[in-house]
Design a protein around this motif. Structure first.
Motif, PDB file in Angstrom:
ATOM      1  N   ASN A 128     -52.231 -15.643   6.438  1.00 51.14           N
ATOM      2  CA  ASN A 128     -53.153 -15.868   5.856  1.00 51.14           C
ATOM      3  C   ASN A 128     -53.181 -17.503   4.932  1.00 51.14           C
ATOM      4  O   ASN A 128     -51.950 -17.311   4.108  1.00 51.14           O
ATOM      5  CB  ASN A 128     -53.617 -14.673   4.772  1.00 51.14           C
ATOM      6  CG  ASN A 128     -54.774 -14.907   4.153  1.00 51.14           C
ATOM      7  OD1 ASN A 128     -54.644 -15.752   2.935  1.00 51.14           O
ATOM      8  ND2 ASN A 128     -55.897 -14.249   4.274  1.00 51.14           N
ATOM      9  N   GLY A 129     -53.863 -18.155   5.087  1.00 44.30           N
ATOM     10  CA  GLY A 129     -53.820 -19.366   4.472  1.00 44.30           C
ATOM     11  C   GLY A 129     -53.560 -19.424   3.038  1.00 44.30           C
ATOM     12  O   GLY A 129     -52.978 -19.998   2.355  1.00 44.30           O
ATOM     13  N   ALA A 130     -54.717 -18.915   2.475  1.00 41.28           N
ATOM     14  CA  ALA A 130     -55.023 -18.657   0.984  1.00 41.28           C
ATOM     15  C   ALA A 130     -53.681 -18.152   0.364  1.00 41.28           C
ATOM     16  O   ALA A 130     -53.274 -18.530  -0.622  1.00 41.28           O
ATOM     17  CB  ALA A 130     -56.129 -17.939   0.561  1.00 41.28           C
ATOM     18  N   LEU A 131     -53.129 -16.922   1.158  1.00 42.55           N
ATOM     19  CA  LEU A 131     -52.147 -16.183   0.631  1.00 42.55           C
ATOM     20  C   LEU A 131     -50.783 -17.091   0.637  1.00 42.55           C
ATOM     21  O   LEU A 131     -49.915 -17.304  -0.146  1.00 42.55           O
ATOM     22  CB  LEU A 131     -51.856 -14.927   0.985  1.00 42.55           C
ATOM     23  CG  LEU A 131     -52.816 -13.968   0.869  1.00 42.55           C
ATOM     24  CD1 LEU A 131     -52.691 -12.588   1.553  1.00 42.55           C
ATOM     25  CD2 LEU A 131     -52.861 -13.628  -0.451  1.00 42.55           C
ATOM     26  N   ASN A 132     -50.538 -17.767   1.564  1.00 48.46           N
ATOM     27  CA  ASN A 132     -49.436 -18.825   1.961  1.00 48.46           C
ATOM     28  C   ASN A 132     -49.526 -19.913   0.669  1.00 48.46           C
ATOM     29  O   ASN A 132     -48.406 -20.353   0.497  1.00 48.46           O
ATOM     30  CB  ASN A 132     -49.585 -19.324   3.224  1.00 48.46           C
ATOM     31  CG  ASN A 132     -48.283 -19.886   3.892  1.00 48.46           C
ATOM     32  OD1 ASN A 132     -47.332 -19.450   3.756  1.00 48.46           O
ATOM     33  ND2 ASN A 132     -48.107 -21.212   3.817  1.00 48.46           N
ATOM     34  N   ASP A 133     -50.664 -20.541   0.381  1.00 43.95           N
ATOM     35  CA  ASP A 133     -50.726 -21.215  -0.488  1.00 43.95           C
ATOM     36  C   ASP A 133     -50.435 -20.650  -1.914  1.00 43.95           C
ATOM     37  O   ASP A 133     -49.792 -21.775  -2.735  1.00 43.95           O
ATOM     38  CB  ASP A 133     -52.402 -21.893  -0.678  1.00 43.95           C
ATOM     39  CG  ASP A 133     -52.742 -22.801   0.669  1.00 43.95           C
ATOM     40  OD1 ASP A 133     -51.890 -23.214   1.100  1.00 43.95           O
ATOM     41  OD2 ASP A 133     -53.947 -22.665   0.734  1.00 43.95           O
ATOM     42  N   LYS A 134     -50.699 -19.513  -2.318  1.00 41.23           N
ATOM     43  CA  LYS A 134     -50.259 -19.098  -3.659  1.00 41.23           C
ATOM     44  C   LYS A 134     -48.738 -18.950  -3.381  1.00 41.23           C
ATOM     45  O   LYS A 134     -48.149 -18.988  -4.625  1.00 41.23           O
ATOM     46  CB  LYS A 134     -50.973 -17.704  -3.395  1.00 41.23           C
ATOM     47  CG  LYS A 134     -52.520 -17.589  -3.788  1.00 41.23           C
ATOM     48  CD  LYS A 134     -52.851 -16.410  -4.161  1.00 41.23           C
ATOM     49  CE  LYS A 134     -54.392 -16.174  -4.637  1.00 41.23           C
ATOM     50  NZ  LYS A 134     -54.885 -14.929  -4.700  1.00 41.23           N
ATOM     51  N   LEU A 135     -48.131 -18.421  -2.292  1.00 39.01           N
ATOM     52  CA  LEU A 135     -46.852 -18.270  -2.274  1.00 39.01           C
ATOM     53  C   LEU A 135     -46.164 -19.904  -2.309  1.00 39.01           C
ATOM     54  O   LEU A 135     -44.938 -19.958  -3.154  1.00 39.01           O
ATOM     55  CB  LEU A 135     -46.362 -17.807  -0.658  1.00 39.01           C
ATOM     56  CG  LEU A 135     -44.990 -17.831  -0.597  1.00 39.01           C
ATOM     57  CD1 LEU A 135     -44.304 -16.884  -1.588  1.00 39.01           C
ATOM     58  CD2 LEU A 135     -44.471 -17.322   1.064  1.00 39.01           C
ATOM     59  N   GLU A 136     -46.702 -20.885  -1.938  1.00 40.77           N
ATOM     60  CA  GLU A 136     -46.056 -22.189  -2.107  1.00 40.77           C
ATOM     61  C   GLU A 136     -46.159 -22.634  -3.615  1.00 40.77           C
ATOM     62  O   GLU A 136     -45.315 -23.225  -4.111  1.00 40.77           O
ATOM     63  CB  GLU A 136     -46.837 -23.158  -1.259  1.00 40.77           C
ATOM     64  CG  GLU A 136     -46.610 -23.269   0.186  1.00 40.77           C
ATOM     65  CD  GLU A 136     -45.137 -23.030   0.374  1.00 40.77           C
ATOM     66  OE1 GLU A 136     -44.258 -24.102   0.135  1.00 40.77           O
ATOM     67  OE2 GLU A 136     -44.501 -22.234   1.152  1.00 40.77           O
ATOM     68  N   ASP A 137     -47.363 -22.125  -4.024  1.00 40.72           N
ATOM     69  CA  ASP A 137     -47.463 -22.543  -5.602  1.00 40.72           C
ATOM     70  C   ASP A 137     -46.470 -21.871  -6.723  1.00 40.72           C
ATOM     71  O   ASP A 137     -45.830 -22.517  -7.432  1.00 40.72           O
ATOM     72  CB  ASP A 137     -49.030 -22.058  -6.249  1.00 40.72           C
ATOM     73  CG  ASP A 137     -50.066 -22.966  -5.757  1.00 40.72           C
ATOM     74  OD1 ASP A 137     -49.787 -24.140  -5.191  1.00 40.72           O
ATOM     75  OD2 ASP A 137     -51.298 -22.486  -5.640  1.00 40.72           O
ATOM     76  N   ASP A 138     -46.176 -20.653  -6.153  1.00 40.34           N
ATOM     77  CA  ASP A 138     -45.207 -19.962  -7.177  1.00 40.34           C
ATOM     78  C   ASP A 138     -43.665 -20.543  -6.811  1.00 40.34           C
ATOM     79  O   ASP A 138     -42.840 -20.441  -7.627  1.00 40.34           O
ATOM     80  CB  ASP A 138     -45.096 -18.507  -6.711  1.00 40.34           C
ATOM     81  CG  ASP A 138     -46.292 -17.639  -7.117  1.00 40.34           C
ATOM     82  OD1 ASP A 138     -46.898 -18.244  -8.145  1.00 40.34           O
ATOM     83  OD2 ASP A 138     -46.556 -16.501  -6.921  1.00 40.34           O
ATOM     84  N   ARG A 139     -43.477 -21.030  -5.476  1.00 44.36           N
ATOM     85  CA  ARG A 139     -42.087 -21.657  -5.419  1.00 44.36           C
ATOM     86  C   ARG A 139     -41.884 -22.899  -5.940  1.00 44.36           C
ATOM     87  O   ARG A 139     -41.063 -23.132  -6.523  1.00 44.36           O
ATOM     88  CB  ARG A 139     -42.204 -22.120  -3.763  1.00 44.36           C
ATOM     89  CG  ARG A 139     -41.658 -20.687  -2.870  1.00 44.36           C
ATOM     90  CD  ARG A 139     -41.576 -21.294  -1.468  1.00 44.36           C
ATOM     91  NE  ARG A 139     -40.940 -20.259  -0.572  1.00 44.36           N
ATOM     92  CZ  ARG A 139     -41.319 -20.147   0.705  1.00 44.36           C
ATOM     93  NH1 ARG A 139     -42.200 -20.712   1.296  1.00 44.36           N
ATOM     94  NH2 ARG A 139     -40.696 -19.184   1.366  1.00 44.36           N
ATOM     95  N   ILE A 140     -43.083 -23.565  -6.106  1.00 45.36           N
ATOM     96  CA  ILE A 140     -42.914 -25.002  -6.753  1.00 45.36           C
ATOM     97  C   ILE A 140     -42.979 -24.530  -8.286  1.00 45.36           C
ATOM     98  O   ILE A 140     -42.135 -25.359  -8.711  1.00 45.36           O
ATOM     99  CB  ILE A 140     -44.426 -25.869  -6.714  1.00 45.36           C
ATOM    100  CG1 ILE A 140     -44.472 -26.318  -5.134  1.00 45.36           C
ATOM    101  CG2 ILE A 140     -44.526 -26.969  -7.870  1.00 45.36           C
ATOM    102  CD1 ILE A 140     -46.023 -26.845  -4.857  1.00 45.36           C
ATOM    103  N   THR A 141     -43.493 -23.479  -8.882  1.00 42.29           N
ATOM    104  CA  THR A 141     -43.323 -23.200 -10.208  1.00 42.29           C
ATOM    105  C   THR A 141     -41.804 -22.911 -10.371  1.00 42.29           C
ATOM    106  O   THR A 141     -41.387 -23.251 -11.495  1.00 42.29           O
ATOM    107  CB  THR A 141     -44.070 -22.124 -10.682  1.00 42.29           C
ATOM    108  OG1 THR A 141     -45.627 -22.489 -10.600  1.00 42.29           O
ATOM    109  CG2 THR A 141     -44.046 -21.722 -12.156  1.00 42.29           C
TER     110      THR A 141
END
Length: 279
Positions: A38-51
């Motif tokens: 799921n693209g949207a959930l993958n984006d959220k995962l990447e945001d948390d990784r960056i944080t």
């Protein structure tokens, strides 16, 4: 088998998050997403990784940030909630549990839930206070259908929005709806929490307990205890929720009530053992 694999990964991820092992938790989340991309959930995962990367970078800096603990707790909460979201996405997309068929039927309606929910609350209040309900089979049937629909909506909604929370609060505070119908709504919220955790849902159960309406507060308290046990490892991440739970000790005989509920749980377990022996 697929659900078992998903659940094992989800449980492991939650344990890693509450154990402050975020790097490993991200890897498990990626594995969960691989079950149903799921693209949207993958984006959220990447945001948390960056944080997380930024927190690590600033942790080794010369300046001590007083907000660091708050930011880190917020990240832990974000990651564990993302695990909830990914788990639910996989369950629904692959129809791993029976309720997903009902949930898909409501998908189009849920987009307009605030308005529909408010209309249902108004209709239920009007019908509940109508004496004709006792004598008119058509009105009684409509009332039951509205009640059933609202129960399903509350149960299958992952995250309650502001309009929904206000509507549920109206149910709890209403003097028009009978206690047995309020109890049904409390049960719907409890089932929804067991399926998908959300802080706002637990706060609504706390509100129902504090309203102290007989028959309703007992069911709300049982729901609170079941949910607190189910999610015991993550509650510390929600400081406002912890504060509300602690405030129950002021002005409410919460300890005595909790003791009574736990005794009933123990009795129920003993009853199951006795039934098994008879069988």
């Amino acid at each position: 088998m697929e659900y078992k694999i998903l659940q094992e990964k989800y449980t492991k991820c939650c344990q890693l998050v509450t154990g402050n092992r975020l790097h490993e938790a991200f890897a498990v989340l990626q594995e969960m997403l691989a079950l149903s991309p799921n693209g949207a959930l993958n984006d959220k995962l990447e945001d948390d990784r960056i944080t997380y990367t930024n927190i690590l970078r600033y942790s080794f800096g010369e300046v001590e940030d007083p907000e660091k603990k708050t930011v880190y707790r917020r990240l832990l909460r974000s990651v564990i909630e993302l695990a909830d979201e990914i788990r639910e996405h996989v369950i629904v997309s692959k129809q791993l549990l029976q309720y997903t068929l009902q949930k898909k039927e409501f998908t189009n309606h849920l987009a307009y839930l605030p308005d529909e929910n408010s209309d249902l609350i108004v209709a239920l209040k009007q019908q509940a206070g109508n004496e004709l309900l006792k004598h008119d089979k058509d009105k009684a049937f409509l009332y039951k259908m509205n009640l059933k629909r609202l129960f399903t909506i509350l149960w299958l909604t992952d995250k309650y929005r502001d309009a929904e929370k206000e509507s549920i609060s109206d149910i709890i505070q209403s003097d028009d709806l009978p206690w047995w119908d309020k109890s049904m709504m409390v049960s719907a919220i409890t089932l929804s929490l067991q399926r998908y955790f959300e802080e706002a849902k637990l706060k609504l159960l706390i509100e129902a307990y504090k309203k102290a309406e007989d028959q309703v507060w007992q069911r709300a308290l049982v729901g609170i205890l079941v949910v607190l046990y189910q999610y015991k490892d993550r509650i510390h991440l929600y400081t406002n929720l912890k504060k509300q739970l602690e405030e129950l000790q002021e002005g409410f005989p919460i300890e005595k009530h909790v003791e009574t509920v736990i005794i009933q749980f123990i009795k129920a377990r003993d009853t199951e053992k006795i039934a098994q022996k008879f069988q």
